[in-house]
Design a protein around this motif. Structure first.
Motif, PDB file in Angstrom:
ATOM      1  N   SER A   2     -74.040  73.736 -50.179  1.00 12.95           N
ATOM      2  CA  SER A   2     -72.593  73.997 -50.783  1.00 12.95           C
ATOM      3  C   SER A   2     -72.898  73.685 -52.507  1.00 12.95           C
ATOM      4  N   ALA A 129     -68.497  72.485 -45.456  1.00 11.80           N
ATOM      5  CA  ALA A 129     -67.612  73.380 -46.574  1.00 11.80           C
ATOM      6  C   ALA A 129     -67.686  74.924 -45.955  1.00 11.80           C
ATOM      7  N   ALA A 130     -68.948  75.013 -45.365  1.00 13.25           N
ATOM      8  CA  ALA A 130     -69.232  76.615 -44.757  1.00 13.25           C
ATOM      9  C   ALA A 130     -68.247  76.938 -43.795  1.00 13.25           C
ATOM     10  N   PRO A 171     -67.963  76.187 -50.565  1.00 14.75           N
ATOM     11  CA  PRO A 171     -69.163  76.787 -49.925  1.00 14.75           C
ATOM     12  C   PRO A 171     -70.122  77.744 -50.704  1.00 14.75           C
TER      13      PRO A 171
END
Lengths: 314, 77
Positions: A2, A129-130, A171
Motif C-alpha cells: 500500500s 488497505a486492499a 491502497p
C-alpha cells in the motif's frame, strides 16, 4: 503493498522545560539533556479541562485527513495505538473515529502497545488497505500522567511527553509506497518495561537500551539486505523517539550518518507510540517532494515488540 | 593475554573511569559502565573473544563485574 498518503500530528500547547521539571524532580536541567537529548516536552491539559487522549487523537487524525485531502466518509478503518488508554475497555479507537465524524459501522481497531504500536499499526494497515480502503493510523499518548505519578522516578519522569501522530495508508496511491516491513516480539523481557494496572511505570533501563541497541539495527538491516538497499541509500530514518543517545547508536550500528536520523525529541520528549509519527509528520512537512526518497521507519518498546518498515517516495 | 586482561583492556577502551580494585565489584556502581557503554562492552567482548552473545543472554547483571564476565565466558566457550 500500500501507500502512505499523508501524516499529521498534534502536540498540546503547554510546554514543560527541563528547568521546570528539574526543580520538581530535584535534578539538574543539563543532566536531563545529556541523558536524553530532551530540552522540553508537552503536557496535555488535565482531564478536568477536557484535553483527553481522544481529543489529542482527533486533532492528529484531522490534521492527517486534511493533508491527505480526504473527508471522514472516505476512511474505511481506524487503527489506533496507545499504552495510556484511560479504560481497560473499550479502547479509544471507536470513540476517536466517532468524534472525527466517521460514519457508524466503520471498523476500528485498538493496538494497546506502547512505543512500537504505530509501527505495528502501519504494517497491519498495509495488509488491510486492499480490503478496507483508506486506513487512518493514529498513535496517541498521555505519558506525563503516568511518568509523573508520585512517587516519580526522575530517571523515567525526565523522558516523557504527551502528543499524537497519525498517518493515512491508502491502497492505490500516496506520497510513498510501502516496500516491506518486519515485526518481531520477545515475551521473555516482559517485566523489563511495563505498566501494571493502577501501578507505576517500571523500566529496567540497562536491559531496554541493550536490547534496543541490537534489535532495532538488526530489523533495519534485515530489510535493507532483503531489498539490496545500502544504509547510504536511506534518505531518512524515522524512529520511535525514545532517547537521542539511543537513536545515535542505532544510526551508528546501521552505518548511517547521524544527520539521516530525523529527531524531534529535543522539543517533544519521548511520546511513546505517538513519537514516530509525530517525527514523520514534521519531516514530511519540511520536504518539498518525497519523490525517489528512501525512508526507513523503526521502533522498539515494551513487550518487547520491535520492527522496521521501508517506504519509497513516489 | 588472560581473559581478565582482555576484559580490562575492553573496559579501559570504553570508559575513562578507573576500574574497581576488586574484580567482584560492580562496574555500574563504580561508574565504569552505564546503559550505553554496556552496549560497547558487549560488542567489545564479542569481537575480542570471537563469540556471538545471543540476545537472550544479555542480562545486564551478567556483565556487572569483571568476575561475572569471566564466569559467563568460561561457561559459554
Amino acid at each position: 503493498m500500500s501507500f502512505i498518503r499523508a501524516f499529521g500530528a498534534y502536540l498540546p500547547e503547554t510546554i514543560i522545560t527541563n528547568d521546570q521539571l528539574a526543580s520538581r524532580l530535584g535534578c539538574e536541567a543539563e543532566w536531563i539533556f545529556k541523558a536524553s537529548g530532551i530540552r522540553e516536552r508537552r503536557q496535555a491539559r488535565a482531564a478536568g479541562e477536557n484535553e483527553t487522549l481522544v481529543e489529542m487523537a482527533v486533532r492528529a487524525g484531522r490534521a492527517c485527513l486534511e493533508h491527505a485531502g480526504l473527508t471522514p466518509d472516505q476512511i474505511g478503518m481506524v487503527i489506533m495505538s496507545t499504552g495510556t488508554a484511560p479504560r481497560r475497555f473499550p479502547g479509544p479507537a471507536a470513540e476517536t473515529a466517532s468524534q472525527l465524524g466517521l460514519p457508524a459501522g466503520v471498523a476500528t481497531l485498538d493496538v494497546p502497545m506502547a512505543s512500537a504500536g504505530t509501527l505495528f499499526a502501519m504494517a497491519l494497515a498495509d495488509q488491510l488497505a486492499a480490503r478496507y480502503g483508506n486506513i487512518l493510523v493514529i498513535g496517541v499518548e498521555k505519558m506525563t500522567e503516568i511518568a509523573w505519578r508520585e512517587p516519580a522516578d526522575p530517571n523515567l519522569a525526565i523522558l516523557f511527553g504527551d502528543g499524537a501522530g497519525a498517518c493515512l495508508i491508502s491502497p492505490n496511491s500516496g506520497i510513498a509506497e510501502i516496500v516491506d516491513h518486519t515485526l518481531q516480539s520477545d515475551g521473555s523481557f516482559t517485566r523489563d518495561l511495563r505498566l501494571e494496572h493502577d501501578g507505576t511505570l517500571c523500566m529496567e533501563g540497562r536491559s531496554v537500551i541493550l536490547q534496543a541497541s541490537r534489535k532495532i539495527p538488526a530489523a533495519i538491516m534485515l530489510l535493507l539486505e532483503r531489498h539490496k538497499w545500502s544504509a547510504a541509500d536511506v534518505n531518512v530514518l524515522l524512529m520511535h523517539q525514545a532517547n537521542q543517545n539511543l537513536m545515535n547508536r542505532v544510526a551508528q550500528a546501521v552505518g548511517m550518518a547521524q544527520d539521516r536520523v530525523f529527531s524531534v525529541i529535543e522539543k517533544t520528549g519521548n511520546t511513546s507510540s505517538a513519537s514516530m509519527l509525530i517525527a514523520a509528520a514534521e519531516w514530511a512537512h519540511q520536504q518539498t517532494s518525497l519523490s525517489g526518497k528512501r525512508i526507513a521507519f523503526a521502533a522498539f518498546g515494551a513487550g518487547f515488540h520491535w520492527g522496521a518498515l521501508l517506504a519509497r517516495g513516489v | 593475554m588472560t581473559d581478565r586482561e582482555k576484559i580490562q583492556q575492553i573496559l579501559q577502551g570504553i570508559s575513562k573511569t578507573a576500574l574497581p580494585a576488586q574484580p567482584s565489584e560492580s562496574l555500574f556502581d563504580a561508574g565504569v559502565l552505564d546503559s550505553f557503554s554496556l552496549v560497547d562492552l558487549v560488542a567489545g567482548i564479542e569481537q575480542a573473544f570471537g563469540i556471538k552473545i545471543p540476545d537472550s543472554d544479555l542480562n545486564p547483571r551478567q556483565f556487572d563485574s569483571i568476575e561475572y564476565i569471566e564466569k559467563y565466558l568460561s561457561s559459554h566457550r
